[in-house]
Design a protein around this motif. Sequence first.
Motif, mmCIF file in Angstrom:
data_model
loop_
_atom_site.group_PDB
_atom_site.id
_atom_site.type_symbol
_atom_site.label_atom_id
_atom_site.label_comp_id
_atom_site.label_asym_id
_atom_site.label_seq_id
_atom_site.Cartn_x
_atom_site.Cartn_y
_atom_site.Cartn_z
ATOM 1 N N TYR A 1 0.833 -1.201 0.000
ATOM 2 C CA TYR A 1 0.000 0.000 0.000
ATOM 3 C C TYR A 1 0.869 1.253 0.000
ATOM 4 C CZ TYR A 1 -3.890 -3.043 1.375
ATOM 5 O OH TYR A 1 -4.845 -4.030 1.404
ATOM 6 N N GLU A 2 0.341 2.336 -0.535
ATOM 7 C CA GLU A 2 1.019 3.622 -0.438
ATOM 8 C C GLU A 2 1.012 4.091 1.013
ATOM 9 O OE1 GLU A 2 -0.704 6.335 -3.199
ATOM 10 O OE2 GLU A 2 -0.355 5.049 -4.940
ATOM 11 N N TYR B 1 -1.770 3.559 4.669
ATOM 12 C CA TYR B 1 -1.180 2.367 5.275
ATOM 13 C C TYR B 1 -2.192 1.565 6.093
ATOM 14 C CZ TYR B 1 -1.043 4.966 9.699
ATOM 15 O OH TYR B 1 -1.389 5.668 10.831
ATOM 16 N N PHE C 1 -5.238 0.792 5.010
ATOM 17 C CA PHE C 1 -6.289 0.332 4.103
ATOM 18 C C PHE C 1 -6.614 -1.144 4.306
ATOM 19 C CE2 PHE C 1 -8.570 -0.387 0.159
ATOM 20 C CZ PHE C 1 -9.239 0.814 -0.014
ATOM 21 N N GLU C 2 -5.655 -1.944 4.769
ATOM 22 C CA GLU C 2 -5.914 -3.367 5.009
ATOM 23 C C GLU C 2 -6.977 -3.550 6.098
ATOM 24 O OE1 GLU C 2 -5.679 -7.379 4.392
ATOM 25 O OE2 GLU C 2 -4.574 -5.870 3.251
ATOM 26 N N GLN D 1 -12.440 2.509 -3.556
ATOM 27 C CA GLN D 1 -11.259 1.912 -4.182
ATOM 28 C C GLN D 1 -10.719 2.809 -5.297
ATOM 29 O OE1 GLN D 1 -9.673 -1.122 -3.479
ATOM 30 N NE2 GLN D 1 -8.166 -0.506 -5.012
ATOM 31 N N PRO E 1 -5.227 2.569 -3.498
ATOM 32 C CA PRO E 1 -4.288 2.440 -2.383
ATOM 33 C C PRO E 1 -3.010 1.673 -2.687
ATOM 34 C CG PRO E 1 -6.081 0.880 -2.125
ATOM 35 C CD PRO E 1 -6.413 1.727 -3.316
ATOM 36 N N TYR E 2 -3.006 0.867 -3.740
ATOM 37 C CA TYR E 2 -1.854 0.002 -3.976
ATOM 38 C C TYR E 2 -0.741 0.739 -4.710
ATOM 39 C CZ TYR E 2 -5.063 -3.705 -2.653
ATOM 40 O OH TYR E 2 -5.955 -4.495 -1.963
ATOM 41 N N ASP F 1 -4.306 -1.995 -8.355
ATOM 42 C CA ASP F 1 -5.499 -1.145 -8.222
ATOM 43 C C ASP F 1 -6.540 -1.513 -9.263
ATOM 44 O OD1 ASP F 1 -4.903 0.569 -6.028
ATOM 45 O OD2 ASP F 1 -3.500 1.685 -7.273
#
Length: 463
Positions: free
Chosen positions: A323-324, A328, A330-331, A371, A376-377, A383
């Motif tokens: 993740y960016e 961080y 987002f998980e 999303q 976020p990735y 993404d």
Amino acid sequence: MLVFKMFNDQKRHKRRKRLLAGQPLEEIIEQINPDVLDENELDHGGVHETAETRKQRVMKRHDMDMLIYNKFNTPFTVKFKIIISYAQIVTVFGQLLPVKYLLEHRQMNQQVDMTVNFDLSSLVWFNCLFDTNYLDMLYMNTLISEILCFFLPVLIYVVAKVVLSRKQKAAKTPEEAQEAKKLLHQIHSNVINFAVTIVLILYPTTSKKIVRYFDCDAYFDDGRQYLRADHSVECYQGANAGPNGAKTWDGTHVYAVVSVVLIPIGIPFVLFILLYRAMHTETLYNYTIKKGHEGKSIRKIGPEFPVPAPRSARMLGSLFIGYEDEVYLFEIWDMIRRLCLTSVWTLIYPSNPELQMCLLLLFLAFCIMLQGWFSPYINESADQLALGLQFCMFLSVFGGIALTVTSADYTMDAFANNENLLLWTTICFFSIVGGYVFGACSLLWELYFGKMLIERTVFNDGK
């Protein structure tokens, strides 16, 4: 020409890696990846530095950055997690939604469910071997999760601490004592990483078992309520109990409530605290002091990849790597999303399935917008994969609503006389299959071409 150049870049990267392979990669990473990298000191080459010397120094920095990047950046693993998350959600749609899918659709969901949800109750041979009901499986799932995620890691660490502490005291040289201490730290990090990984794997299934415990079906002529997931278990037995021999869940009510607090609610909360605390104590990522500046900022390789702190990467890497740094956490949101879609939704307007499905559709649309907004990735293709799979879920639920509105009859005659019924049934099936195909193609692309594009992604021109 472009393909040849990408292969040439990959060969050059392998050659650089061999030049630094005189010692274990972990030691190299620790040496070249300090907690705070001061570029003012790093770029100070002296007034007598020649152009060739500077070029070699910059190339060495380049090689070191690529070693760090390849060590921590794992886009294949990130995409695999996205696909597993998708499979865990769509396999329960047939169980939770009031839609009669095609036989092929139900069979496919059953096979995938046994693979991705790690649920013993879905194994036919297990159910035949043991006479179990839903309450037994609830105990089994929660106890297995608690043993694997807490008791076993704690036991391993305690044993290792006792053994290595004795070894440290009996050491004859300072080097042996330091080696024992270092090994204990590694075991501590690996044990936490094991526990976090198992939590992420078992969380949706265990939470689903716990939450569905509270989903009771009241549509019976005698006025009694039975567990929707298992009609052999009677809810709220009390004074209305009859002589039918049905097992009651009243005796396990307290256990289920405690399990809700500990697992579906407690696990995301604890992981949130761990990540938030690590971020605000500046131990989640490594930092850099830019040339000509004094303040610290998160160190990045290339335009986007934040360099994780090695210790945090070993312990909590499965939660934030990929993740960016701005998202961080987002998980944690993804865990909540999976919880809602796999179990919580059964408790929302259970007596009105049409309204329940419409609200589910709105929630899926909200997830798609979230999303797309955050992306976020780090990997752009990840993404795109996450967005595509969520759209497939949306399309499947939309087709399910259309099926419910079109007809309540799913006989062969109904399919023959109603083209719309066949259309929406096909859309439901192929939207799910299309998600799996899209995910498989994305994994194959990452497997065969992803590494060749790494250096070009990070340093743009690959020079």
